[in-house]
Design a protein around this motif. Structure first.
Motif, PDB file in Angstrom:
ATOM      1  N   ALA A   1      30.889 -30.663 116.659  1.00  0.00           N
ATOM      2  CA  ALA A   1      29.918 -31.734 116.876  1.00  0.00           C
ATOM      3  C   ALA A   1      30.561 -32.975 117.466  1.00  0.00           C
ATOM      4  CB  ALA A   1      29.233 -32.087 115.553  1.00  0.00           C
ATOM      5  N   PHE A   2      31.828 -33.245 117.121  1.00  0.00           N
ATOM      6  CA  PHE A   2      32.486 -34.481 117.541  1.00  0.00           C
ATOM      7  C   PHE A   2      33.526 -34.277 118.630  1.00  0.00           C
ATOM      8  CE2 PHE A   2      31.335 -35.047 113.004  1.00  0.00           C
ATOM      9  CZ  PHE A   2      30.377 -36.030 113.176  1.00  0.00           C
ATOM     10  N   TYR A   3      34.065 -33.092 118.726  1.00  0.00           N
ATOM     11  CA  TYR A   3      35.068 -32.802 119.753  1.00  0.00           C
ATOM     12  C   TYR A   3      35.038 -31.300 120.037  1.00  0.00           C
ATOM     13  CZ  TYR A   3      37.268 -32.526 115.146  1.00  0.00           C
ATOM     14  OH  TYR A   3      37.509 -32.296 113.818  1.00  0.00           O
ATOM     15  N   PRO A   4      35.484 -30.896 121.219  1.00  0.00           N
ATOM     16  CA  PRO A   4      35.398 -29.475 121.600  1.00  0.00           C
ATOM     17  C   PRO A   4      36.222 -28.584 120.684  1.00  0.00           C
ATOM     18  CG  PRO A   4      35.802 -30.873 123.523  1.00  0.00           C
ATOM     19  CD  PRO A   4      35.991 -31.747 122.323  1.00  0.00           C
ATOM     20  N   ILE A   5      35.719 -27.413 120.427  1.00  0.00           N
ATOM     21  CA  ILE A   5      36.452 -26.436 119.614  1.00  0.00           C
ATOM     22  C   ILE A   5      37.754 -26.046 120.296  1.00  0.00           C
ATOM     23  CG2 ILE A   5      36.360 -24.069 118.712  1.00  0.00           C
ATOM     24  CD1 ILE A   5      33.376 -24.424 118.335  1.00  0.00           C
ATOM     25  N   SER A   6      37.748 -26.042 121.627  1.00  0.00           N
ATOM     26  CA  SER A   6      38.948 -25.633 122.370  1.00  0.00           C
ATOM     27  C   SER A   6      40.122 -26.579 122.163  1.00  0.00           C
ATOM     28  CB  SER A   6      38.625 -25.545 123.869  1.00  0.00           C
ATOM     29  OG  SER A   6      38.160 -26.803 124.362  1.00  0.00           O
ATOM     30  N   THR A   7      39.876 -27.811 121.718  1.00  0.00           N
ATOM     31  CA  THR A   7      40.959 -28.758 121.477  1.00  0.00           C
ATOM     32  C   THR A   7      41.532 -28.648 120.061  1.00  0.00           C
ATOM     33  OG1 THR A   7      39.443 -30.517 120.736  1.00  0.00           O
ATOM     34  CG2 THR A   7      39.906 -30.386 123.096  1.00  0.00           C
ATOM     35  N   MET A   8      40.904 -27.834 119.217  1.00  0.00           N
ATOM     36  CA  MET A   8      41.391 -27.669 117.852  1.00  0.00           C
ATOM     37  C   MET A   8      42.613 -26.751 117.823  1.00  0.00           C
ATOM     38  SD  MET A   8      37.806 -26.903 115.855  1.00  0.00           S
ATOM     39  CE  MET A   8      36.368 -27.964 116.010  1.00  0.00           C
ATOM     40  N   PRO A   9      43.443 -26.884 116.782  1.00  0.00           N
ATOM     41  CA  PRO A   9      44.510 -25.890 116.573  1.00  0.00           C
ATOM     42  C   PRO A   9      43.905 -24.500 116.385  1.00  0.00           C
ATOM     43  CG  PRO A   9      44.832 -27.809 115.169  1.00  0.00           C
ATOM     44  CD  PRO A   9      43.480 -27.965 115.796  1.00  0.00           C
ATOM     45  N   LYS A  10      44.689 -23.475 116.649  1.00  0.00           N
ATOM     46  CA  LYS A  10      44.186 -22.102 116.585  1.00  0.00           C
ATOM     47  C   LYS A  10      43.588 -21.772 115.232  1.00  0.00           C
ATOM     48  CE  LYS A  10      44.884 -20.335 120.674  1.00  0.00           C
ATOM     49  NZ  LYS A  10      43.753 -19.798 121.477  1.00  0.00           N
ATOM     50  N   TRP A  11      44.215 -22.192 114.157  1.00  0.00           N
ATOM     51  CA  TRP A  11      43.710 -21.837 112.830  1.00  0.00           C
ATOM     52  C   TRP A  11      42.358 -22.493 112.560  1.00  0.00           C
ATOM     53  CZ3 TRP A  11      42.832 -25.660 109.201  1.00  0.00           C
ATOM     54  CH2 TRP A  11      43.451 -26.900 109.421  1.00  0.00           C
ATOM     55  N   MET A  12      42.152 -23.696 113.137  1.00  0.00           N
ATOM     56  CA  MET A  12      40.859 -24.346 112.992  1.00  0.00           C
ATOM     57  C   MET A  12      39.798 -23.648 113.829  1.00  0.00           C
ATOM     58  SD  MET A  12      41.797 -28.423 112.868  1.00  0.00           S
ATOM     59  CE  MET A  12      40.062 -28.883 112.867  1.00  0.00           C
ATOM     60  N   GLN A  13      40.177 -23.118 114.972  1.00  0.00           N
ATOM     61  CA  GLN A  13      39.225 -22.400 115.813  1.00  0.00           C
ATOM     62  C   GLN A  13      38.704 -21.152 115.115  1.00  0.00           C
ATOM     63  OE1 GLN A  13      40.411 -21.757 119.912  1.00  0.00           O
ATOM     64  NE2 GLN A  13      41.612 -23.641 119.960  1.00  0.00           N
ATOM     65  N   TYR A  14      39.571 -20.484 114.361  1.00  0.00           N
ATOM     66  CA  TYR A  14      39.124 -19.313 113.593  1.00  0.00           C
ATOM     67  C   TYR A  14      38.110 -19.718 112.531  1.00  0.00           C
ATOM     68  CZ  TYR A  14      43.003 -16.800 115.792  1.00  0.00           C
ATOM     69  OH  TYR A  14      43.857 -16.214 116.701  1.00  0.00           O
ATOM     70  N   LEU A  15      38.366 -20.838 111.867  1.00  0.00           N
ATOM     71  CA  LEU A  15      37.430 -21.325 110.851  1.00  0.00           C
ATOM     72  C   LEU A  15      36.113 -21.751 111.486  1.00  0.00           C
ATOM     73  CD1 LEU A  15      39.795 -23.456 108.567  1.00  0.00           C
ATOM     74  CD2 LEU A  15      38.842 -21.187 108.095  1.00  0.00           C
TER      75      LEU A  15
END
Length: 257
Positions: A189-203
């Motif tokens: 909602a606040f920032y792109p999923i692609s900018t998250m660390p890999k482990w956060m992208q899985y969550l």
């Protein structure tokens, strides 16, 4: 016909109780507006540099943020349906419902739909106000609200399933707060999923809110979805059935304490 009367009665009761509580209505509208104005406008200024739009799918930050805030509004209010269930347990209405010759499944579905409609009303108001803050597509309003309704049903079911296991309102609020905050930030909602660390992208991929934000952002801002629209609709529809089903099972097993 009798079961449908039970369902419609529960929907009517939830909506009427919500409309009568002016403080609740006002408070639930102020929270997303605070996010939009103070958070959104503040970060919109920070991202006002050449090339910033490329980070957010080719749109300015406010246009990127609004679909997420609308989905977040419905998500948060849907979760609060669990509080009304605990409230009814403490003041006796739940006991009356348990002993009534009425379908418990129909009752819980009615509560889920009522909770989703309450959340949808607030999301609609926030979306209408957001057209003055961002460059949104009017054609995307209806599909976005349909997605929001699915989220509302799913999260209402989740909230009630948790509430059936709780004995106090304070305990429920602690559990819900622990779930809502990470799920909101993991949704994109606040920032792109692609900018998250890999482990956060899985969550993020196992977060129901992620799929609502993804679809709403496509319909309102024209940003290409991270997943396909079919996946967004399919996941939300499936989760709505699953969570309401879990809440119905828990409610059928409930006894009068």
């Amino acid at each position: 016909m009798k079961s449908m009367r039970v369902l419609m009665t529960m929907v009517y009761r939830e909506l009427k109780r919500f409309i009568r509580s002016r403080a609740r209505v006002l408070g639930s509208l102020l929270n997303p507006l605070i996010w939009l104005i103070f958070f959104g406008k503040g970060w919109a200024g920070a991202f006002n540099f050449p090339g910033a739009k490329m980070i957010f799918g080719g749109v300015d930050y406010m246009t990127y943020l609004v679909p997420g805030i609308v989905a977040m509004t419905v998500f948060n209010m849907g979760f609060m349906q669990g509080i009304t269930l605990i409230w009814d347990r403490q003041f006796g209405f739940l006991k009356e419902l348990l002993v009534a010759p009425a379908s418990r499944v129909e009752a819980i579905i009615g509560r889920s739909i009522g909770g989703a409609l309450m959340a949808l009303i607030q999301g609609t108001i926030i979306l209408a106000l957001s057209f003055t803050l961002a460059d949104l597509k009017l054609s995307g309003v209806v599909p976005t609200l349909l997605l929001a309704f699915l989220v509302g049903i799913a999260v209402s079911g989740m909230g009630m399933a948790i509430a059936m296991r709780m004995t106090s309102m304070e305990g429920f609020q602690i559990i819900v707060t622990m779930l809502m905050l990470p799920m909101t930030f993991l949704s994109g909602a606040f920032y792109p999923i692609s900018t998250m660390p890999k482990w956060m992208q899985y969550l993020a991929k196992i977060n129901p809110l992620t799929y609502a934000v993804d679809g709403a952002r496509y319909y309102l801002a024209g940003i290409n979805p991270t997943f396909s629209l079919a996946i967004d609709w399919g996941v939300l529809s499936l989760l709505a059935v699953i969570f309401v089903g879990i809440a119905a099972v828990e409610f059928r097993k409930a006894t009068i304490d």
